[in-house]
Design a protein around this motif. Sequence first.
Motif, PDB file in Angstrom:
ATOM      1  N   MET A   1       0.834  -1.177   0.000  1.00  0.00           N
ATOM      2  CA  MET A   1       0.000   0.000   0.000  1.00  0.00           C
ATOM      3  C   MET A   1       0.882   1.245   0.000  1.00  0.00           C
ATOM      4  SD  MET A   1      -2.826  -1.564   0.159  1.00  0.00           S
ATOM      5  CE  MET A   1      -2.971  -3.302   0.412  1.00  0.00           C
ATOM      6  N   SER A   2       0.571   2.151  -0.885  1.00  0.00           N
ATOM      7  CA  SER A   2       1.346   3.386  -0.925  1.00  0.00           C
ATOM      8  C   SER A   2       0.946   4.299   0.225  1.00  0.00           C
ATOM      9  CB  SER A   2       1.113   4.104  -2.249  1.00  0.00           C
ATOM     10  OG  SER A   2       1.709   5.384  -2.217  1.00  0.00           O
ATOM     11  N   LYS A   3       1.918   4.940   0.817  1.00  0.00           N
ATOM     12  CA  LYS A   3       1.646   5.929   1.853  1.00  0.00           C
ATOM     13  C   LYS A   3       1.002   7.179   1.257  1.00  0.00           C
ATOM     14  CE  LYS A   3       5.360   4.376   4.828  1.00  0.00           C
ATOM     15  NZ  LYS A   3       6.616   4.706   5.502  1.00  0.00           N
ATOM     16  N   ILE A  18      -2.201  -1.006  -3.746  1.00  0.00           N
ATOM     17  CA  ILE A  18      -2.866   0.258  -4.056  1.00  0.00           C
ATOM     18  C   ILE A  18      -1.789   1.291  -4.333  1.00  0.00           C
ATOM     19  CG2 ILE A  18      -4.425   2.055  -3.212  1.00  0.00           C
ATOM     20  CD1 ILE A  18      -5.702  -0.097  -1.415  1.00  0.00           C
ATOM     21  N   GLY A  19      -1.841   1.881  -5.543  1.00  0.00           N
ATOM     22  CA  GLY A  19      -0.797   2.793  -5.998  1.00  0.00           C
ATOM     23  C   GLY A  19      -0.934   4.210  -5.461  1.00  0.00           C
ATOM     24  N   GLU A  20       0.092   4.984  -5.728  1.00  0.00           N
ATOM     25  CA  GLU A  20       0.176   6.365  -5.274  1.00  0.00           C
ATOM     26  C   GLU A  20      -0.988   7.198  -5.792  1.00  0.00           C
ATOM     27  OE1 GLU A  20       2.560   4.822  -6.999  1.00  0.00           O
ATOM     28  OE2 GLU A  20       4.121   4.508  -5.518  1.00  0.00           O
ATOM     29  N   PHE A  21      -1.465   8.091  -4.937  1.00  0.00           N
ATOM     30  CA  PHE A  21      -2.502   9.063  -5.260  1.00  0.00           C
ATOM     31  C   PHE A  21      -3.833   8.434  -5.645  1.00  0.00           C
ATOM     32  CE2 PHE A  21       1.666  10.886  -6.391  1.00  0.00           C
ATOM     33  CZ  PHE A  21       1.764  11.785  -5.345  1.00  0.00           C
ATOM     34  N   SER A  22      -4.036   7.155  -5.315  1.00  0.00           N
ATOM     35  CA  SER A  22      -5.325   6.512  -5.514  1.00  0.00           C
ATOM     36  C   SER A  22      -6.209   6.773  -4.306  1.00  0.00           C
ATOM     37  CB  SER A  22      -5.150   5.004  -5.695  1.00  0.00           C
ATOM     38  OG  SER A  22      -4.486   4.748  -6.908  1.00  0.00           O
ATOM     39  N   VAL A  23      -7.520   6.640  -4.516  1.00  0.00           N
ATOM     40  CA  VAL A  23      -8.490   6.823  -3.438  1.00  0.00           C
ATOM     41  C   VAL A  23      -9.382   5.597  -3.399  1.00  0.00           C
ATOM     42  CG1 VAL A  23     -10.400   8.235  -2.579  1.00  0.00           C
ATOM     43  CG2 VAL A  23      -8.488   9.325  -3.775  1.00  0.00           C
ATOM     44  N   ILE A  36      -4.590  -1.797  -7.771  1.00  0.00           N
ATOM     45  CA  ILE A  36      -5.137  -0.491  -8.127  1.00  0.00           C
ATOM     46  C   ILE A  36      -3.952   0.394  -8.464  1.00  0.00           C
ATOM     47  CG2 ILE A  36      -6.453   1.498  -7.323  1.00  0.00           C
ATOM     48  CD1 ILE A  36      -7.976  -0.415  -5.486  1.00  0.00           C
ATOM     49  N   HIS A  37      -3.886   0.798  -9.719  1.00  0.00           N
ATOM     50  CA  HIS A  37      -2.769   1.604 -10.191  1.00  0.00           C
ATOM     51  C   HIS A  37      -2.917   3.053  -9.718  1.00  0.00           C
ATOM     52  CE1 HIS A  37      -0.724  -1.355 -12.731  1.00  0.00           C
ATOM     53  NE2 HIS A  37      -1.933  -1.849 -12.952  1.00  0.00           N
ATOM     54  N   PRO A  38      -1.854   3.859  -9.850  1.00  0.00           N
ATOM     55  CA  PRO A  38      -1.884   5.242  -9.372  1.00  0.00           C
ATOM     56  C   PRO A  38      -3.019   6.072  -9.969  1.00  0.00           C
ATOM     57  CG  PRO A  38       0.365   4.598  -9.852  1.00  0.00           C
ATOM     58  CD  PRO A  38      -0.522   3.483 -10.349  1.00  0.00           C
ATOM     59  N   HIS A  39      -3.533   6.979  -9.168  1.00  0.00           N
ATOM     60  CA  HIS A  39      -4.533   7.977  -9.551  1.00  0.00           C
ATOM     61  C   HIS A  39      -5.921   7.390  -9.818  1.00  0.00           C
ATOM     62  CE1 HIS A  39      -1.473  11.138  -9.815  1.00  0.00           C
ATOM     63  NE2 HIS A  39      -0.711  10.240 -10.389  1.00  0.00           N
ATOM     64  N   PRO A  56      -4.610   3.035 -14.319  1.00  0.00           N
ATOM     65  CA  PRO A  56      -4.414   4.413 -13.867  1.00  0.00           C
ATOM     66  C   PRO A  56      -5.541   5.335 -14.331  1.00  0.00           C
ATOM     67  CG  PRO A  56      -2.364   3.546 -14.737  1.00  0.00           C
ATOM     68  CD  PRO A  56      -3.438   2.532 -15.050  1.00  0.00           C
ATOM     69  N   TYR A  57      -5.944   6.240 -13.454  1.00  0.00           N
ATOM     70  CA  TYR A  57      -6.957   7.271 -13.703  1.00  0.00           C
ATOM     71  C   TYR A  57      -8.372   6.720 -13.867  1.00  0.00           C
ATOM     72  CZ  TYR A  57      -2.888  10.227 -14.255  1.00  0.00           C
ATOM     73  OH  TYR A  57      -1.703  10.890 -14.038  1.00  0.00           O
ATOM     74  N   ALA A  58      -8.588   5.442 -13.583  1.00  0.00           N
ATOM     75  CA  ALA A  58      -9.938   4.884 -13.672  1.00  0.00           C
ATOM     76  C   ALA A  58     -10.795   5.414 -12.527  1.00  0.00           C
ATOM     77  CB  ALA A  58      -9.879   3.359 -13.601  1.00  0.00           C
ATOM     78  N   TYR A  59     -12.096   5.512 -12.787  1.00  0.00           N
ATOM     79  CA  TYR A  59     -13.050   5.940 -11.769  1.00  0.00           C
ATOM     80  C   TYR A  59     -14.149   4.895 -11.723  1.00  0.00           C
ATOM     81  CZ  TYR A  59     -16.253   8.750  -9.075  1.00  0.00           C
ATOM     82  OH  TYR A  59     -17.085   9.185  -8.083  1.00  0.00           O
TER      83      TYR A  59
END
Length: 79
Positions: A1-3, A18-23, A36-39, A56-59
């Motif tokens: 898990m990314s911090k 879970i990648g960076e800057f993901s929610v 889960i890739h970044p963003h 990445p960037y999926a919603y």
Amino acid sequence: MSKLAAIETDVIGARSRIGEFSVVRAGAILGDDVTIHPHAIVESGVTLEDGVEVLPYAYLGRAPTRSPVLAMQPEAIAR
């Protein structure tokens, strides 16, 4: 898990990443080996089964609103 990820859910399967800057919102369920890739954003109520990859960037989680692509009706052009 990314911090650097915002992880609100408590239900995360084994070996999931879970990648960076993901929610990942509270109420989301992640199975085992989920990536889960970044963003990317995963909203409440979404269940990701074992082995799912979110690019990445999926919603994921809500129907789009006010999208011009969905609002336009196809129009036939007479030639």
